[in-house]
Scaffold this motif. Structure first.
Motif, PDB file in Angstrom:
ATOM      1  N   VAL A  77      38.713  28.337  25.291  1.00  0.00           N
ATOM      2  CA  VAL A  77      39.226  28.020  23.956  1.00  0.00           C
ATOM      3  C   VAL A  77      38.149  28.270  22.904  1.00  0.00           C
ATOM      4  O   VAL A  77      38.400  28.881  21.856  1.00  0.00           O
ATOM      5  CB  VAL A  77      39.698  26.552  23.895  1.00  0.00           C
ATOM      6  CG1 VAL A  77      40.214  26.222  22.497  1.00  0.00           C
ATOM      7  CG2 VAL A  77      40.776  26.290  24.933  1.00  0.00           C
ATOM      8  N   LEU A  78      36.936  27.841  23.201  1.00  0.00           N
ATOM      9  CA  LEU A  78      35.831  28.035  22.260  1.00  0.00           C
ATOM     10  C   LEU A  78      35.504  29.510  22.089  1.00  0.00           C
ATOM     11  O   LEU A  78      35.163  29.960  20.989  1.00  0.00           O
ATOM     12  CB  LEU A  78      34.596  27.269  22.731  1.00  0.00           C
ATOM     13  CG  LEU A  78      33.405  27.244  21.757  1.00  0.00           C
ATOM     14  CD1 LEU A  78      33.818  26.632  20.424  1.00  0.00           C
ATOM     15  CD2 LEU A  78      32.233  26.467  22.358  1.00  0.00           C
ATOM     16  N   SER A  79      35.621  30.280  23.155  1.00  0.00           N
ATOM     17  CA  SER A  79      35.336  31.714  23.051  1.00  0.00           C
ATOM     18  C   SER A  79      36.339  32.405  22.127  1.00  0.00           C
ATOM     19  O   SER A  79      35.967  33.283  21.330  1.00  0.00           O
ATOM     20  CB  SER A  79      35.358  32.371  24.438  1.00  0.00           C
ATOM     21  OG  SER A  79      36.668  32.426  24.972  1.00  0.00           O
ATOM     22  N   TRP A 171      33.966  52.005  35.612  1.00  0.00           N
ATOM     23  CA  TRP A 171      34.195  50.810  36.424  1.00  0.00           C
ATOM     24  C   TRP A 171      33.377  49.627  35.923  1.00  0.00           C
ATOM     25  O   TRP A 171      33.760  48.475  36.104  1.00  0.00           O
ATOM     26  CB  TRP A 171      33.836  51.093  37.884  1.00  0.00           C
ATOM     27  CG  TRP A 171      34.556  52.254  38.462  1.00  0.00           C
ATOM     28  CD1 TRP A 171      34.060  53.510  38.684  1.00  0.00           C
ATOM     29  CD2 TRP A 171      35.935  52.295  38.872  1.00  0.00           C
ATOM     30  NE1 TRP A 171      35.028  54.333  39.217  1.00  0.00           N
ATOM     31  CE2 TRP A 171      36.181  53.608  39.349  1.00  0.00           C
ATOM     32  CE3 TRP A 171      36.962  51.357  38.891  1.00  0.00           C
ATOM     33  CZ2 TRP A 171      37.430  53.998  39.822  1.00  0.00           C
ATOM     34  CZ3 TRP A 171      38.216  51.748  39.364  1.00  0.00           C
ATOM     35  CH2 TRP A 171      38.432  53.055  39.821  1.00  0.00           C
ATOM     36  N   LEU A 172      32.270  49.920  35.280  1.00  0.00           N
ATOM     37  CA  LEU A 172      31.364  48.858  34.843  1.00  0.00           C
ATOM     38  C   LEU A 172      31.656  48.369  33.430  1.00  0.00           C
ATOM     39  O   LEU A 172      31.077  47.368  32.994  1.00  0.00           O
ATOM     40  CB  LEU A 172      29.913  49.359  34.898  1.00  0.00           C
ATOM     41  CG  LEU A 172      29.366  49.692  36.277  1.00  0.00           C
ATOM     42  CD1 LEU A 172      28.003  50.372  36.151  1.00  0.00           C
ATOM     43  CD2 LEU A 172      29.250  48.437  37.130  1.00  0.00           C
ATOM     44  N   PHE A 173      32.537  49.049  32.716  1.00  0.00           N
ATOM     45  CA  PHE A 173      32.710  48.748  31.300  1.00  0.00           C
ATOM     46  C   PHE A 173      33.087  47.285  31.050  1.00  0.00           C
ATOM     47  O   PHE A 173      32.414  46.582  30.290  1.00  0.00           O
ATOM     48  CB  PHE A 173      33.767  49.659  30.685  1.00  0.00           C
ATOM     49  CG  PHE A 173      34.062  49.323  29.245  1.00  0.00           C
ATOM     50  CD1 PHE A 173      33.130  49.595  28.255  1.00  0.00           C
ATOM     51  CD2 PHE A 173      35.256  48.710  28.889  1.00  0.00           C
ATOM     52  CE1 PHE A 173      33.381  49.271  26.932  1.00  0.00           C
ATOM     53  CE2 PHE A 173      35.510  48.376  27.570  1.00  0.00           C
ATOM     54  CZ  PHE A 173      34.575  48.665  26.587  1.00  0.00           C
ATOM     55  N   PHE A 174      34.148  46.811  31.662  1.00  0.00           N
ATOM     56  CA  PHE A 174      34.580  45.435  31.402  1.00  0.00           C
ATOM     57  C   PHE A 174      33.572  44.406  31.901  1.00  0.00           C
ATOM     58  O   PHE A 174      33.309  43.419  31.200  1.00  0.00           O
ATOM     59  CB  PHE A 174      35.974  45.186  31.972  1.00  0.00           C
ATOM     60  CG  PHE A 174      37.066  45.794  31.121  1.00  0.00           C
ATOM     61  CD1 PHE A 174      37.314  45.327  29.846  1.00  0.00           C
ATOM     62  CD2 PHE A 174      37.820  46.853  31.594  1.00  0.00           C
ATOM     63  CE1 PHE A 174      38.302  45.889  29.049  1.00  0.00           C
ATOM     64  CE2 PHE A 174      38.815  47.422  30.812  1.00  0.00           C
ATOM     65  CZ  PHE A 174      39.054  46.941  29.536  1.00  0.00           C
ATOM     66  N   LEU A 240      33.639  39.417  26.237  1.00  0.00           N
ATOM     67  CA  LEU A 240      34.814  40.165  26.687  1.00  0.00           C
ATOM     68  C   LEU A 240      35.821  40.305  25.551  1.00  0.00           C
ATOM     69  O   LEU A 240      36.398  41.380  25.350  1.00  0.00           O
ATOM     70  CB  LEU A 240      35.447  39.457  27.881  1.00  0.00           C
ATOM     71  CG  LEU A 240      36.732  40.085  28.429  1.00  0.00           C
ATOM     72  CD1 LEU A 240      36.468  41.486  28.953  1.00  0.00           C
ATOM     73  CD2 LEU A 240      37.321  39.209  29.536  1.00  0.00           C
ATOM     74  N   HIS A 241      36.031  39.207  24.833  1.00  0.00           N
ATOM     75  CA  HIS A 241      36.984  39.238  23.716  1.00  0.00           C
ATOM     76  C   HIS A 241      36.556  40.258  22.661  1.00  0.00           C
ATOM     77  O   HIS A 241      37.381  41.044  22.171  1.00  0.00           O
ATOM     78  CB  HIS A 241      37.084  37.841  23.094  1.00  0.00           C
ATOM     79  CG  HIS A 241      38.286  37.675  22.214  1.00  0.00           C
ATOM     80  ND1 HIS A 241      38.916  36.481  22.039  1.00  0.00           N
ATOM     81  CD2 HIS A 241      38.986  38.549  21.447  1.00  0.00           C
ATOM     82  CE1 HIS A 241      39.937  36.614  21.211  1.00  0.00           C
ATOM     83  NE2 HIS A 241      39.987  37.865  20.832  1.00  0.00           N
ATOM     84  N   LEU A 242      35.276  40.264  22.311  1.00  0.00           N
ATOM     85  CA  LEU A 242      34.792  41.244  21.344  1.00  0.00           C
ATOM     86  C   LEU A 242      34.961  42.663  21.870  1.00  0.00           C
ATOM     87  O   LEU A 242      35.332  43.575  21.128  1.00  0.00           O
ATOM     88  CB  LEU A 242      33.324  40.974  21.013  1.00  0.00           C
ATOM     89  CG  LEU A 242      33.012  39.676  20.248  1.00  0.00           C
ATOM     90  CD1 LEU A 242      31.523  39.591  19.958  1.00  0.00           C
ATOM     91  CD2 LEU A 242      33.819  39.586  18.957  1.00  0.00           C
ATOM     92  N   GLY A 243      34.673  42.859  23.153  1.00  0.00           N
ATOM     93  CA  GLY A 243      34.837  44.172  23.754  1.00  0.00           C
ATOM     94  C   GLY A 243      36.284  44.644  23.700  1.00  0.00           C
ATOM     95  O   GLY A 243      36.565  45.812  23.408  1.00  0.00           O
ATOM     96  N   LEU A 244      37.224  43.723  23.952  1.00  0.00           N
ATOM     97  CA  LEU A 244      38.637  44.061  23.897  1.00  0.00           C
ATOM     98  C   LEU A 244      39.060  44.438  22.475  1.00  0.00           C
ATOM     99  O   LEU A 244      39.947  45.271  22.284  1.00  0.00           O
ATOM    100  CB  LEU A 244      39.479  42.876  24.383  1.00  0.00           C
ATOM    101  CG  LEU A 244      39.410  42.557  25.876  1.00  0.00           C
ATOM    102  CD1 LEU A 244      40.154  41.263  26.178  1.00  0.00           C
ATOM    103  CD2 LEU A 244      39.984  43.702  26.707  1.00  0.00           C
TER     104      LEU A 244
END
Length: 350
Positions: A77-79, A171-174, A240-244
């Motif tokens: 939630v905080l992320s 394969w390593l991106f995420f 992860l969220h920023l990457g998405l």
């Protein structure tokens, strides 16, 4: 940062049919006429207030359940809320929230440096260079060779461990995006050396204040073991969220030839950008960055207007013969990973 007026340049377009400045001017007039460049102070005031209340509520909840491992449920939630905070800082840096530079900087410092531990000066410098020349291998820092590479030319010169990374980067991106949140904090501290003394002092004090506040919050709300686990989950999911949010916007799109013909604003921004189809939920989750074409054409346009500008932008691109690229949420990542896989392909067949 690139502003609408910057497209007044008159270099030949990539099609050679007419001056590029004239390609963009009718669209700019249409968007202005619809009021889509007008500020949305009320919308942003509510957004900032709701985000602040939600952040406060989660921090209070951490004290109530901090003695139990159930506290880890608050980390995702905080992320998500931290990603909202980053999006507000991003909009402030583009003058989307207010036209007053001092107010925009204050909002950026609070949401970037103080609340996230990410330097707004570092981000604005890097991000503005990206906006000025998206996907340009010599001018856009987002496609400069680093942990990942984006062209076959960059891949061919990789050696040692970096060569292995490039072979397997799709394969390593995420997994690598899990480190993005922490990496951006480190880059901010490193950038302090570049900043002038007054800016360095303000930025540095706020970055340290965030670090001290974050550690204090965790250690006073829960045992050390819980705190370490919470920090790992929180920072990983935040990255992860920023990457998405950032990955599908330009990766795998056209990349201008550094030695080729100079593109004008319309071509430079549209041909290198990809939109993600969706709905208000997608808009919320990706901070409006799914409307990447509109955002790059009009970087100071308030976030809630980006979706409203799409019909005019799409119609204009069709009229002047420029491809308007849009993909589904899942397919956008498939395209990004396919591009990364193809870049590393020569190293896998040696």
């Amino acid at each position: 940062m690139p502003q609408a007026a910057a497209v007044a340049e008159r270099s030949p377009s990539s099609t050679g049919r007419q001056p590029v400045g004239s390609d963009f001017a009718p669209l700019l007039r249409t968007v202005k006429g619809q009021g889509l460049l007008d500020r949305r102070i009320g919308w942003y005031t509510r957004t900032i207030a709701v985000n602040a209340i939600a952040l406060t509520a989660v921090c209070i909840a951490m004290y109530f359940v901090g003695g139990s491992w159930w506290v880890l449920l608050l980390a995702p939630v905080l992320s998500v809320l931290c990603a909202r905070t980053a999006f507000i800082g991003h909009d402030a840096g583009h003058s989307q929230i207010t036209g007053k530079r001092s107010a925009g900087r204050a909002i950026g410092l609070i949401h970037g440096n103080l609340l996230l531990g990410m330097s707004s000066a570092w981000w604005n410098d890097k991000h503005n260079r990206h906006h000025a020349n998206p996907n340009h291998v010599e001018k856009d820092p987002d496609v400069a060779p680093n942990v990942l590479v984006w062209t076959s030319k960059q891949a061919r010169v990789r050696m040692g461990f970096r060569r292995w990374l490039t072979r397997n980067q799709a394969w390593l991106f995420f997994p690598l995006t899990l480190l993005q949140g922490v990496a951006m904090k480190i880059y901010g501290f490193q950038d302090l050396r570049r900043q002038p003394p007054r800016e360095r002092l303000v930025e540095g004090v706020l970055l340290v204040a965030h670090l001290v506040g974050y550690v204090t919050l965790l250690l006073t709300a829960m045992p050390v073991g819980h705190a370490l686990a919470f920090a790992v989950v929180h920072q990983a999911l935040f990255g992860l969220h920023l990457g998405l949010a950032f990955a599908p916007n330009h990766k795998g799109m056209e990349m201008p030839d550094p030695d080729g013909e100079r593109w004008g604003h319309l071509h430079r921004q549209v041909l290198t950008s990809r939109n993600i189809r969706g709905n208000p939920v997608i808009d919320w989750f990706l901070g409006g960055l799914n409307h990447q074409i509109e955002h790059h054409l009009f970087p100071s346009m308030p976030r809630p207007h980006l979706r409203l500008a799409k019909p005019a932008v799409r119609a204009h691109c069709a009229a002047v013969g420029i491809p308007y690229t849009e993909a589904g949420f899942v397919d956008s990542y498939r395209q990004v990973l396919r591009h990364m896989y193809e870049v590393g392909e020569p190293l896998r067949v040696e």
